[in-house]
Design a protein around this motif. Structure first.
Motif, PDB file in Angstrom:
ATOM      1  N   ILE A 102       0.934  -1.147   0.070  1.00  0.00           N
ATOM      2  CA  ILE A 102      -0.049   0.003  -0.015  1.00  0.00           C
ATOM      3  C   ILE A 102       0.906   1.176  -0.200  1.00  0.00           C
ATOM      4  O   ILE A 102       1.874   1.463   0.830  1.00  0.00           O
ATOM      5  N   PRO A 107      -6.351   8.817  -2.700  1.00  0.00           N
ATOM      6  CA  PRO A 107      -7.312   7.774  -2.671  1.00  0.00           C
ATOM      7  C   PRO A 107      -8.151   7.459  -4.140  1.00  0.00           C
ATOM      8  O   PRO A 107      -8.426   8.665  -4.801  1.00  0.00           O
ATOM      9  N   ASP A 108      -8.578   6.397  -4.232  1.00  0.00           N
ATOM     10  CA  ASP A 108      -9.319   6.081  -5.449  1.00  0.00           C
ATOM     11  C   ASP A 108     -10.778   6.705  -5.263  1.00  0.00           C
ATOM     12  O   ASP A 108     -11.225   6.566  -4.155  1.00  0.00           O
ATOM     13  N   ALA A 111     -13.063   4.205  -3.839  1.00  0.00           N
ATOM     14  CA  ALA A 111     -12.919   3.900  -2.654  1.00  0.00           C
ATOM     15  C   ALA A 111     -13.507   4.807  -1.554  1.00  0.00           C
ATOM     16  O   ALA A 111     -14.028   4.516  -0.495  1.00  0.00           O
ATOM     17  N   VAL A 112     -13.380   5.989  -2.088  1.00  0.00           N
ATOM     18  CA  VAL A 112     -13.927   7.239  -1.168  1.00  0.00           C
ATOM     19  C   VAL A 112     -15.500   7.284  -1.060  1.00  0.00           C
ATOM     20  O   VAL A 112     -16.181   7.246  -0.092  1.00  0.00           O
ATOM     21  N   LEU A 177     -10.657  -2.196  -1.699  1.00  0.00           N
ATOM     22  CA  LEU A 177     -10.317  -0.959  -2.022  1.00  0.00           C
ATOM     23  C   LEU A 177     -10.203   0.087  -0.943  1.00  0.00           C
ATOM     24  O   LEU A 177      -9.443   1.045  -0.692  1.00  0.00           O
ATOM     25  N   SER A 181      -6.477   2.382  -0.285  1.00  0.00           N
ATOM     26  CA  SER A 181      -6.481   3.761  -0.453  1.00  0.00           C
ATOM     27  C   SER A 181      -6.514   4.442   0.947  1.00  0.00           C
ATOM     28  O   SER A 181      -6.663   5.593   1.247  1.00  0.00           O
ATOM     29  N   TYR A 232     -10.988   7.239   7.550  1.00  0.00           N
ATOM     30  CA  TYR A 232     -11.830   8.078   6.703  1.00  0.00           C
ATOM     31  C   TYR A 232     -12.796   9.035   7.779  1.00  0.00           C
ATOM     32  O   TYR A 232     -13.585   8.398   8.336  1.00  0.00           O
TER      33      TYR A 232
END
Length: 390
Positions: A102, A107-108, A111-112, A177, A181, A232
């Motif tokens: 990683i 971030p993708d 994924a967000v 994901l 991320s 997150y």
């Protein structure tokens, strides 16, 4: 590990010997001699070059370039894995069970979107301590169930960034994901004193029941019983709003000389009023201490003005009641190790001895006349035994 040489560079003798051995093995598999295999391979390459619309030399150079790039990519991937293992960098499980390091970065968007949707669902999160900060922790199986729910299918129809899920395997691939991320990482319970040289503390530390101290695991696997922690935090509009308010307040204080005269006078009166209240509070604290010292000797046990002033109560409860007497602590009898009262606390007092000596003589004659009754009474009396501490 020797790979193909870069385009335009002659191979080394070791590479030449390795290529000849490989050529001989391939020819033996097909039941040909090395010369026959070379001719057959040349014909195949010429046919492929004609299909691609290239000459023989151009097609061969293209194959060399592709082989060289593939070899360099494999070497770079192996170097990244070794660096990640040495530095303890977390790795996520990719397709085929291979560990993918990683790398921090942007971030993708998928994924967000997934993290934003999962944060709004009921995953039965619990609070844990990660690097001294409180984080939300959840189990993987609850996230996988949520990804296979009808609510997620409805969300996928509305948001094209969400990956469709059909079964448990696709749910696991979609969940990967998050660690890739750095939006959620796998953690495990750890001892906060792990790796320290000091022994266990003599005083037990206060710890909230059910509050784990966790650490990030290097292998980011996907399993039902594993725990992940959210990194997150969602949209930080509140934090940005507070930061903007603090900046405006600092700029207002710095630009105080530019304020209008009326505002500056108002702030001056307000500051004088606050200083007066603080001075009055200190004066009251000193006065109540002096009052208690005087009343402690004059009218024990002493009188307090605003007895709850420094207690752990609310603001208004600190000024209620207006006055109160000093509370006397009740003396508790000493107890032995087994929890029973000590022999000194059970000894009869002087008043009890006087009452026993002032008893009429008739009771003594009555007890002499009836020895059986005296024995019963004697058995009913409390016995005092001295217990020696070990």
């Amino acid at each position: 590990m020797s790979g193909p040489p870069p385009p335009g560079q002659q191979p080394s003798p070791e590479q030449m010997s390795a290529m000849q051995q490989q050529l001989a093995m391939e020819a033996q598999k097909r039941g040909m001699t090395p010369q026959q295999f070379q001719q057959w391979q040349r014909q195949q390459i010429e046919n492929d070059a004609k299909k691609a619309g290239m000459t023989f030399e151009q097609y061969v150079n293209k194959l060399k370039q592709q082989a060289y790039e593939q070899h360099m990519a494999q070497q770079q991937q192996m170097a990244q894995q070794q660096t990640a293992q040495q530095s303890g960098q977390p790795q996520a499980q990719g397709q085929g069970g291979q560990q993918v390091p990683i790398t921090p970065g942007a971030p993708d968007p998928k994924a967000v979107a997934l993290a934003k949707w999962l944060r709004g669902q009921e995953l039965k999160t619990r609070t844990c301590i990660l690097n001294g900060q409180r984080k939300d922790m959840f189990r993987v199986k609850r996230a996988l169930r949520t990804l296979q729910s009808p609510a997620y299918k409805t969300a996928c129809a509305k948001n094209p960034l969400l990956t469709p899920v059909t079964d448990t395997a696709t749910a696991s691939e979609t969940f990967k994901l998050l660690p890739l991320s750095l939006l959620a990482l796998r953690v495990s319970k750890s001892d906060p004193h792990e790796g320290h040289d000091h022994g266990p503390s003599p005083k037990p530390q206060k710890r909230v029941k059910g509050l784990w101290t966790v650490k990030i695991e290097q292998q980011q696997d996907i399993s039902d019983d594993l725990h992940y922690v959210w990194l997150y935090e969602g949209p930080q509009w509140k934090t940005k709003l507070y930061a903007a308010g603090a900046l405006v307040l600092i700029m207002a204080v710095v630009m105080f000389p530019l304020w209008p005269v009326t505002l500056r006078i108002g702030v001056w009166y307000l500051s004088m009023g606050m200083l007066g209240l603080i001075g009055l509070f200190f004066a009251m604290a000193i006065f109540r201490a002096i009052l208690f010292a005087v009343t402690y000797f004059a009218v024990p046990p002493g009188l307090w003005l605003y007895p709850n002033l420094f207690e752990d109560v609310g603001f208004f409860d600190s000024f209620r009641p207006l006055w109160g007497w000093q509370e006397e602590k009740k003396k508790k009898g000493k107890k032995n190790k087994d929890g029973t009262a000590s022999a000194e606390s059970k000894k009869p007092s002087k008043k009890d001895k006087k009452k026993a000596s002032e008893a009429p003589a008739s009771t003594g004659s009555a007890t002499a006349a009836s020895p059986t009754s005296s024995l019963k009474n004697r058995d009913l009396k409390a016995r005092i035994e001295e217990v020696e501490d070990d």
